[in-house]
Scaffold this motif. Structure first.
Motif, mmCIF file in Angstrom:
data_model
loop_
_atom_site.group_PDB
_atom_site.id
_atom_site.type_symbol
_atom_site.label_atom_id
_atom_site.label_comp_id
_atom_site.label_asym_id
_atom_site.label_seq_id
_atom_site.Cartn_x
_atom_site.Cartn_y
_atom_site.Cartn_z
ATOM 1 N N ILE A 164 44.043 44.788 44.120
ATOM 2 C CA ILE A 164 43.763 44.807 42.685
ATOM 3 C C ILE A 164 42.429 45.491 42.421
ATOM 4 C CG2 ILE A 164 43.372 43.381 40.634
ATOM 5 C CD1 ILE A 164 45.166 41.264 41.888
ATOM 6 N N GLU A 165 41.442 45.211 43.243
ATOM 7 C CA GLU A 165 40.126 45.841 43.085
ATOM 8 C C GLU A 165 40.225 47.354 43.237
ATOM 9 O OE1 GLU A 165 37.376 42.122 44.726
ATOM 10 O OE2 GLU A 165 38.074 43.677 46.107
ATOM 11 N N PHE A 166 41.006 47.820 44.219
ATOM 12 C CA PHE A 166 41.195 49.263 44.405
ATOM 13 C C PHE A 166 41.906 49.877 43.205
ATOM 14 C CE2 PHE A 166 41.133 48.534 49.235
ATOM 15 C CZ PHE A 166 39.764 48.779 49.273
ATOM 16 N N VAL A 181 37.243 40.344 40.526
ATOM 17 C CA VAL A 181 38.595 39.803 40.669
ATOM 18 C C VAL A 181 38.539 38.536 41.518
ATOM 19 C CG1 VAL A 181 40.941 40.238 41.476
ATOM 20 C CG2 VAL A 181 39.572 42.119 40.525
ATOM 21 N N HIS A 182 39.133 37.463 41.003
ATOM 22 C CA HIS A 182 39.220 36.209 41.751
ATOM 23 C C HIS A 182 40.695 35.818 41.853
ATOM 24 C CE1 HIS A 182 34.850 35.723 41.016
ATOM 25 N NE2 HIS A 182 35.145 36.207 39.820
ATOM 26 N N THR A 191 36.682 38.657 35.587
ATOM 27 C CA THR A 191 35.412 38.382 34.925
ATOM 28 C C THR A 191 34.539 39.630 34.977
ATOM 29 O OG1 THR A 191 34.418 37.527 36.979
ATOM 30 C CG2 THR A 191 35.476 35.931 35.508
ATOM 31 N N GLY A 192 33.502 39.653 34.163
ATOM 32 C CA GLY A 192 32.605 40.799 34.121
ATOM 33 C C GLY A 192 32.493 41.367 32.725
ATOM 34 N N VAL A 216 47.540 35.704 34.737
ATOM 35 C CA VAL A 216 46.284 36.455 34.697
ATOM 36 C C VAL A 216 45.396 35.852 33.613
ATOM 37 C CG1 VAL A 216 45.150 38.673 34.274
ATOM 38 C CG2 VAL A 216 47.321 38.600 35.506
ATOM 39 N N ASP A 217 44.228 35.390 34.013
ATOM 40 C CA ASP A 217 43.243 34.846 33.076
ATOM 41 C C ASP A 217 42.182 35.918 32.845
ATOM 42 O OD1 ASP A 217 41.640 33.311 31.504
ATOM 43 O OD2 ASP A 217 41.059 31.872 33.061
#
Length: 225
Positions: A164-166, A181-182, A191-192, A216-217
């Motif tokens: 997901i980060e990529f 991403v958590h 978050t961010g 997805v939150d």
């Protein structure tokens, strides 16, 4: 001299930008849509002659820089010549789904009451849920849609946080923003800080694309500076 990109918009400036964005959309040129803006929150009011126009107005407002949230108070009024009963609308929804391979119609139930459509059921992917809603948006007679479809993933694999980060890093609207991403179980939390409502929505869309995700939150904050 302060550049336009680094200058916070006043309520009046944001109101005008949203008004101009709405007028720029072909479907909305003749629509009487009122716009108010306060501290980044935009409220849209008025009457349109098709539900798709209501969605078009919402999307136009979301894509304006400086908008943090959009409240939709637009009424859909088709007029007597386009009046359809709930049975007609239900049949048209079923027909539209039959022609769309993205929609697992056997997993979804439809309730139509006075032109307001409620979608319920369980699907495996968010794109299926989104396709079901979008196919209804353009149907004449629809006044509103409540999408209560849930995602039930059959994947036994753990959600890859790094994947997901990529995906976020590859996306040009998001790659230079501090999005974290958590992952816990099948739930992804974002978050961010991002700089537009469009970027917030896009980050959520990309997170939903990961295999195994059923929630997805989106806790991303919007800061326009």
């Amino acid at each position: 001299m302060v550049s336009k990109l680094n200058k916070m918009k006043s309520n009046e400036e944001l109101q005008k930008d949203v008004q101009d964005a709405i007028k720029w959309e072909p479907l909305l040129k003749a629509a009487e849509i009122g716009v108010t803006a306060k501290d980044g929150v935009v409220t849209l009011t008025g009457v349109v002659d098709h539900y798709s126009s209501k969605i078009e107005a919402e999307n136009a407002a979301k894509n304006v820089a400086g908008v943090k949230a959009v409240a939709i108070e637009i009424e859909v009024n088709y007029g007597g010549c386009f009046k359809k009963n709930d049975t007609d609308i239900s049949n048209e929804i079923m027909n539209a789904w039959n022609w769309n391979w993205k929609i697992p119609e056997t997993r979804i139930k439809v309730l139509v009451e006075n032109g307001y459509v409620t979608l319920e059921g369980e699907v495996l992917w968010d794109y299926e849920r989104s396709a079901a809603e979008k196919s209804v948006e353009n149907l004449t007679g629809v006044k509103g849609i409540s999408n209560n479809i849930t995602i039930i993933s059959e994947s036994k694999d753990a959600i890859e946080q790094s994947a997901i980060e990529f995906a976020l890093d590859r996306s040009w609207p998001i790659y230079d923003h501090a999005v974290k991403v958590h992952v816990i179980g099948n739930k992804v939390t974002l978050t961010g800080i991002v700089h537009s409502l469009y970027q917030k929505d896009e980050a959520e869309r990309l997170a939903w694309n990961a295999s195994g995700v059923n929630s997805v939150d989106n806790e991303l904050s919007i800061e326009f500076s």
